[in-house]
Design a protein around this motif. Structure first.
Motif, PDB file in Angstrom:
ATOM      1  N   LYS A 194       0.156   2.637  -1.754  1.00 38.30           N
ATOM      2  CA  LYS A 194       0.853   1.734  -0.840  1.00 38.30           C
ATOM      3  C   LYS A 194       2.369   1.862  -0.919  1.00 38.30           C
ATOM      4  N   CYS A 195       2.882   2.272  -2.076  1.00 41.86           N
ATOM      5  CA  CYS A 195       4.326   2.448  -2.216  1.00 41.86           C
ATOM      6  C   CYS A 195       4.805   3.673  -1.442  1.00 41.86           C
ATOM      7  N   SER A 196       4.167   4.818  -1.657  1.00 40.31           N
ATOM      8  CA  SER A 196       4.582   6.027  -0.942  1.00 40.31           C
ATOM      9  C   SER A 196       4.280   5.901   0.549  1.00 40.31           C
ATOM     10  N   ALA A 197       3.236   5.139   0.906  1.00 44.23           N
ATOM     11  CA  ALA A 197       2.940   4.906   2.323  1.00 44.23           C
ATOM     12  C   ALA A 197       4.066   4.109   2.977  1.00 44.23           C
ATOM     13  N   TYR A 198       4.582   3.115   2.258  1.00 40.12           N
ATOM     14  CA  TYR A 198       5.706   2.324   2.770  1.00 40.12           C
ATOM     15  C   TYR A 198       6.923   3.210   3.028  1.00 40.12           C
ATOM     16  N   LEU A 199       7.223   4.087   2.079  1.00 40.14           N
ATOM     17  CA  LEU A 199       8.366   4.996   2.242  1.00 40.14           C
ATOM     18  C   LEU A 199       8.143   5.957   3.405  1.00 40.14           C
ATOM     19  N   ALA A 200       6.891   6.399   3.580  1.00 41.63           N
ATOM     20  CA  ALA A 200       6.571   7.307   4.684  1.00 41.63           C
ATOM     21  C   ALA A 200       6.754   6.612   6.030  1.00 41.63           C
ATOM     22  N   LEU A 201       6.322   5.361   6.126  1.00 41.65           N
ATOM     23  CA  LEU A 201       6.472   4.612   7.374  1.00 41.65           C
ATOM     24  C   LEU A 201       7.945   4.387   7.703  1.00 41.65           C
ATOM     25  N   GLU A 202       8.736   4.093   6.686  1.00 43.89           N
ATOM     26  CA  GLU A 202      10.179   3.928   6.910  1.00 43.89           C
ATOM     27  C   GLU A 202      10.805   5.234   7.388  1.00 43.89           C
ATOM     28  N   LYS A 203      10.384   6.337   6.786  1.00 42.24           N
ATOM     29  CA  LYS A 203      10.887   7.655   7.188  1.00 42.24           C
ATOM     30  C   LYS A 203      10.589   7.923   8.665  1.00 42.24           C
TER      31      LYS A 203
END
Length: 299
Positions: free
Chosen positions: A115-124
């Protein structure tokens, strides 16, 4: 075409996941029947502790160790492998079957399962998502939460669904629920997010070579009791032109960022004031596939 449909809970019968058995069974039988109707030869992996299943082509699993061995062998014995599993297990299993996984590449499974890396991916990708901070190793100080507005959602980084997900009204509750969520997470990592007020839903999308081929907009019924969220079911499809346009923007942005996306992806979302916030990304089949296959049997 020979396809293995393998759901982790049905295959390993882990005590801490037993409450997921009914939806796990419904998903695999739905997929097996749909793919069989399309002309595929479909096999299921099923634990020997499951007394009876409504399918003739079954690979019986005696324990978790044997399950991982069978999945590794499946890479050479099947044209495709459909995997449904909690995040950490899905990461491990998708690596084993590699390019036989009926879904996104392993790299994207790793990104979106966490969920952390997914959050960063969505922001990207410039996709709206709740403001989030990561907590690991130690409980958060009040000052660490100063960038977030209450109320909050506290959840483990590597667990599926609403398990160990808490609603916190103030900072003291955040600290207490972060302590509990850390114990649930396999790596002791917790996300704290701003709560987005709105209507809970999901997007079920199938990506192909040139973008999305099909999507369904779904409504989720979510209750809040004793600071815990609980998924109670859903309905689909939702027909709303405003939401449809917003959803298509999200799906196109995601594909533009990650053109190697393929197969079924489930996105948990909140509709808030005519906008769409993506809460989580599931790089695997979700329970919505049960309704989709019933309403759109030719998909």
């Amino acid at each position: 075409m020979k396809i293995l449909v393998s759901e982790y809970v049905l295959s390993t019968y882990q005590d801490h996941y037993l409450e997921l058995l009914p939806e796990a069974y419904a998903m695999v039988i739905t997929l097996a029947e749909t793919l069989s109707t399309a002309g595929c030869e479909v096999y299921l992996t099923i634990s020997n502790k499951i007394p009876r299943v409504k399918w003739s082509k079954v690979v019986t699993v005696n324990n978790e160790e044997e399950y991982y061995y069978l999945i590794k062998q499946a890479r050479d014995r099947f044209d495709w492998v459909i995997l449904i599993a909690p995040p950490l297990e899905l990461i491990k299993l998708s690596k084993m079957v590699n390019n036989k996984f009926f879904g996104p590449p392993h790299r994207l499974v790793e990104i979106f399962s966490d969920k952390c890396s997914a959050y960063l991916a969505l922001e990207k990708c410039e996709i709206k998502t709740p403001k989030t901070i990561l907590v690991e190793k130690s409980l958060p100080e009040y000052s660490y939460l100063s960038d977030l507005n209450p109320p909050y959602v506290v959840k483990p980084a590597l667990l599926a669904g609403s398990e160990c997900v808490y609603f916190a009204r103030n900072k003291s509750e955040v600290v207490e629920f972060a302590r509990r969520a850390m114990k649930c997470d396999p790596r002791g990592r917790v996300l704290i997010q701003e709560y987005v007020k709105g209507v809970h839903g999901s997007i079920s999308v199938i990506y192909g070579r040139n973008g999305y081929l099909f999507y369904s907009l779904n409504l989720q019924f979510v209750t809040l009791s004793e600071n815990r969220f609980k998924y109670m079911g859903g309905t689909l499809p939702i027909r709303n032109n405003v939401f449809r346009e917003k959803v298509e923007v999200v799906l196109n942005k995601l594909y533009k960022c990650y053109p190697e996306l393929k197969g079924y992806i489930g996105l948990d979302i909140v509709w808030s004031e005519n906008d769409v916030y993506v809460i989580e990304v599931n790089p695997r089949f979700t329970t919505s596939i049960i309704g989709i296959c019933e309403i759109f049997p030719r998909v």
